[in-house]
Structure formats: C-alpha cells, structure tokens
Design an enzyme around this catalytic site. Structure first.
Site, PDB file in Angstrom:
ATOM      1  N   ILE B  87     -73.611 -50.882  43.819  1.00  0.00           N
ATOM      2  CA  ILE B  87     -73.545 -49.922  44.923  1.00  0.00           C
ATOM      3  C   ILE B  87     -72.117 -49.842  45.460  1.00  0.00           C
ATOM      4  O   ILE B  87     -71.477 -50.858  45.665  1.00  0.00           O
ATOM      5  CB  ILE B  87     -74.464 -50.363  46.082  1.00  0.00           C
ATOM      6  CG1 ILE B  87     -75.890 -50.596  45.591  1.00  0.00           C
ATOM      7  CG2 ILE B  87     -74.454 -49.328  47.210  1.00  0.00           C
ATOM      8  CD1 ILE B  87     -76.760 -51.360  46.567  1.00  0.00           C
ATOM      9  N   CYS B  88     -71.635 -48.602  45.676  1.00  0.00           N
ATOM     10  CA  CYS B  88     -70.317 -48.433  46.272  1.00  0.00           C
ATOM     11  C   CYS B  88     -70.509 -48.084  47.742  1.00  0.00           C
ATOM     12  O   CYS B  88     -70.850 -46.969  48.089  1.00  0.00           O
ATOM     13  CB  CYS B  88     -69.558 -47.299  45.572  1.00  0.00           C
ATOM     14  SG  CYS B  88     -67.927 -47.019  46.270  1.00  0.00           S
ATOM     15  N   LEU B  89     -70.336 -49.075  48.608  1.00  0.00           N
ATOM     16  CA  LEU B  89     -70.560 -48.874  50.039  1.00  0.00           C
ATOM     17  C   LEU B  89     -69.623 -49.803  50.806  1.00  0.00           C
ATOM     18  O   LEU B  89     -69.614 -51.010  50.556  1.00  0.00           O
ATOM     19  CB  LEU B  89     -72.030 -49.176  50.371  1.00  0.00           C
ATOM     20  CG  LEU B  89     -72.525 -48.867  51.775  1.00  0.00           C
ATOM     21  CD1 LEU B  89     -72.405 -47.386  52.093  1.00  0.00           C
ATOM     22  CD2 LEU B  89     -73.980 -49.311  51.941  1.00  0.00           C
TER      23      LEU B  89
END
Lengths: 305, 192
Positions: B87-89
């Site tokens: 996840i890119c967060l």
C-alpha cells in the site's frame, strides 16, 4: 533531517559517496521496508555521534566550531558569552526542541525544588488531557505518554523513595524508551493546544505552509509524527499549554552592522492566566524557565553564567 | 519491544464499534504482533460489496514505528500493488504518528479505496489505466472485487475446487494464501 549547515567545519568533504550507476538502475526495486530500514540505520549512526542530550560544555566549544567560519557568527558568539556560560547539545533528529525543553525544564525543577511550579504544571497537564479527550482522542493513544511525563516530573522532586539525582536525569534523558515517550507527550500537548485554539493559530499556519493546509492537516503532518521539526507555532503552543516561559536565542548570520552585532532573542511568554505564580511580581513571573539556542534548523540548551 | 498492552487496548477499542464501521482487527495466530484487519469496500466505489483483508505486522518499535500493512485480498487500485498488496499511503510511512491507531490507519486505507491518487501510484499499470481509460479501470476493479473480495465469489470457488476432489480445509487455506486467486490456488493444490 535537521539542517546542520554551518556546524561542520568549512571544507569538510561530503560524507555521501556517489552512487554507482548500477544501483540507480535498481532504484525501482527498493521497497518501503528497505527505505525505512535505511533510515533507522542512519539514525543509529547519528546516535553514536551525539546522544539525545549531551554533556554541559563551556561556550568556548561553540567558538571553536566556527573558528574558520563566518566572522559575524564569531562576533555573535563573543556577545553571547557575556551573558551565557555553557551549552548542552541535543541530537539533531527533528525532536531537538522537545528533547531540549524536556531536559532543561526537569533540570530546573530538580535544582529549584519549586513545588508550586510542579503543582501548577501538573494542573496544566490535566487540562491538556481534558483538551485531548474533548477533541476526540482515545485515552489509550496518549495516556502512557502522559503517565511517563508525570512520573519524571515527580521523580526530580527530592526527598522521596523514587527521587532521582542529576546524573540519573541525564541517564534517563539519553534512554530512548523514556526520551521518545516524553517527546511524544509534548507533541500531543502541542497538537491539542493548536487544535483547541485553531482560530488563533490558523494565520500562523497559513503563513508558513502552503495555503491549503488546514490546522487539522498541519497537526497531523507537522506536529504529531516523530522527527518533524518545531517552529514558532510549536513553541507558542507548548509554552501556552504548559504555562512555561521559554527564551529562544538566535545565532544566525543576519546582521545590520558588522561592527556592532547583536544577538537577538525572543521570549515566549504564556498568556497571563497560566503564568507561574511564585514571586508575585510581574517582572519575576516572566523570567524564562527554559533557554534554548537556535541555529537554523536546530535547538540546543543554553545556560546563563 | 512492541507495546503489547497498547495493542490489546487497541483491539478491544476497534472491535467495540465494529457494527458501525465494519472494520475489525484480529490476531492472526497466538501472537499479538501479527494481525489481520478487515475493511468493507466503500459504497459507491468499484470496491463496494467486497470484504478486504489486510495483513498487519507490528514492528518492534510500535507504536513509534508504523504498522506494516498490506492487502491479503487481491485488489485493483492505483495505490495498491496488484501483485504484492503493498500500500502506498503516507501515514504508513513517514507521516505515521503514535497518535494514530490500527483503526485510524485502516480507516485511512478505506478512504484510499474511495479516493485513488493516480499521480502517486504504487501500481503503475493500474494508475495508467485509471488515467487513460477510466471505464476499463472501474470494470476491472469491480471484477476483482467480485472475484476475490466477496464472500459469494469465495463460496463459489470453494465449491468448484471441492468438486474437483480437493479437501475443503486445504481449499480454503490455499485460497486465503493466494488472496482468493482461484487459478493460483488450483496450481498449488495440484502441485502440493
């Protein structure tokens, strides 16, 4: 990372070696985990150089640092030396303001044994707790950090089984499991105060970041994460919330007149209702408890002669 | 060391309001440092109707270090790897704070499902499709949701594989291990 420009002796070579081309090609294969691992490795390396809180050193070490540097800075250090006698360095990891404040404040209590101040701050800490609850923070997110701060505050008051010496205070301030928790306590207090008085702080925040950042976003991105550097807004909020006057002395290259340099300072005096009551006189009450030396991007602790 | 006292409080707190948010967190096994979070796909998105599982590993420095989260359920989204579930967060990286919790992190992941950020992609292929052919993106995301993230889809796959003669228990565990991907699960069942 903190900007330590000017701290290093001029002419020192860049420690970062150029990256071979083959590694650049592999850049896209680097995962977040790897990046975070690398970051913590850099932090560990930094830790070996400077502890969270250093030893007390004579102000002359500062002059030695800039020996071959800016003549303005050397002059300013001389002026500084008329009033201040020593410095205690903090680690440049983005938490230096909070770590410096923590040590300087607890040291003040340890040396003054001012029970009235302890009671006053304890009352303010309880108010901060109520602020966070009113803002909707779940108790378990902040209670451990609050408890650890109150424990340290209690322990510097002498004459109890749990009382600690000055040496022990230094040791604890260098212990990550204590220091990080206290930093986080201050970050909660600062964030709570900014949000509680968001109308007051909003213009400051709009002035320093891009105009679209709300108070809420500012707290989320620049106050609550560890390692985010402190600015005026943080200092005002922490000083007001705890009711602790803070002096920041600025050591930078700005000057109007090279022959008559002056060292600027700014006193952060909490709004009237929260001032320390000891002494009673108005000039007495505004004496800063914590004095920090600011060089662009970094705070250290400063001691009067 | 992981602050286990805090993790326990977080689990209680999070699961207390489960009916409202649909979000919950459970230990994966005996350890409190390896967890499984569940979030429902947000309404009005191609993820609606899906139940997404997120694998959560708490590093030693938790809560000072962010929880490591990745999708265990396959999902088609510009900011989530369609291969690994990464996840890119920002709040799972440098914007993490001990003031956040597993629940607030999962709420942010759920919000990410509603509001993809194709300009800061984790999965370049999905992001390109999102920007250049939005309708195909919606269709693919919806198909993946129905196929991998809905319980109806899962039961159909279990039934199909059981009918092929594999024991139900291993069918379920193998499907879970491959994020609901029927073909990969079948391959594994045949080999092993």
């Amino acid at each position: 990372m903190e900007n330590e420009e000017g701290l290093q002796a001029d002419g020192e070579s860049d420690p970062k070696a150029p990256i071979p081309v083959s590694e650049v090609d592999a850049w896209e294969n680097i995962r977040d985990d790897d990046i975070m691992q690398q970051q913590s490795a850099i932090r560990a390396e930094e830790a070996e150089k400077v502890p969270f809180i250093g030893d007390k050193e004579p102000l002359s070490v500062l002059a030695a640092e800039y020996e071959s540097g800016s003549p303005i800075l050397l002059k300013k250090i001389k002026v500084l030396g008329e009033k201040y006698g020593s410095i205690r360095r903090t680690r440049g990891d983005g938490n230096c303001f909070f770590r410096g404040f923590m040590f300087s404040y607890l040291e003040h209590i340890l040396e003054s044994q001012d029970q009235a101040e302890v009671d006053r701050v304890t009352t303010n800490v309880e108010k901060c707790r109520e602020t966070l609850q009113a803002l909707g923070y779940a108790d378990f997110t902040f209670e451990d950090f609050f408890a650890l701060f109150l424990e340290q505050l209690e322990s510097v008051v002498q004459g109890k089984e749990t009382s600690i010496s000055h040496d022990e205070l230094v040791i604890r301030s260098r212990d990550q499991s204590i220091s990080d928790y206290i930093v986080m306590f201050f970050r909660f207090v600062t964030s709570g105060e900014i949000k509680r008085r968001s109308e007051f702080f909003e213009p400051f925040i709009l002035g320093m970041t891009n105009a679209t950042a709300t108070v809420e976003q500012f707290c989320k991105s620049s106050v609550e994460p560890m390692g985010e550097e402190s600015d005026h807004v943080h200092i005002i909020a922490l000083s007001d919330a705890l009711g602790v006057p803070i002096r920041v002395v600025y050591l930078d290259r700005s000057t109007y007149d090279i022959d008559h340099v002056i060292v600027n300072h700014h006193d952060f005096i909490p709004s009237a209702g929260d001032l320390p009551s000891a002494g009673g006189g108005s000039s007495e009450t505004t004496k800063p408890i914590v004095t920090l030396l600011y060089r662009p991007g970094h705070y250290d602790i400063l001691y009067l002669k | 060391m992981v602050d286990l006292g805090r993790v326990q409080k977080e689990l209680q707190e999070c699961n207390k309001n489960m009916d409202v948010s649909g979000i919950n967190v459970k230990p994966k096994g005996d350890s409190l440092t390896h967890l499984i979070g569940t979030i429902p796909g947000p309404m009005g998105t191609p993820y609606e109707g899906g139940i997404f599982q997120i694998d959560i590993v708490l590093p030693d420095g938790y809560p000072f270090e962010p929880p490591r989260m990745q999708f265990a359920t396959k999902v088609w989204h510009p900011n989530i790897s369609s291969q690994s579930g990464a996840i890119c967060l920002d709040i799972l990286k440098d914007q993490w704070s001990p003031a956040l919790t597993l629940k607030t992190a999962l709420l942010s992941v759920q919000a990410l499902l509603s509001a993809p950020q194709p300009d800061d992609p984790q999965d370049a292929v999905v992001a390109q499709q999102y920007l250049k052919d939005y309708q195909t993106y919606v269709g693919t995301a919806r198909y993946w949701t129905e196929n991998f993230a809905s319980s109806r889809g899962l039961e159909e796959k279990v039934q199909k594989l059981v009918e092929m003669g594999f024991p139900e228990a291993s069918v379920r565990s193998t499907l879970a291990a491959f994020g609901g991907d029927e073909n990969l699960a079948l391959e594994k069942l045949c080999c092993g």
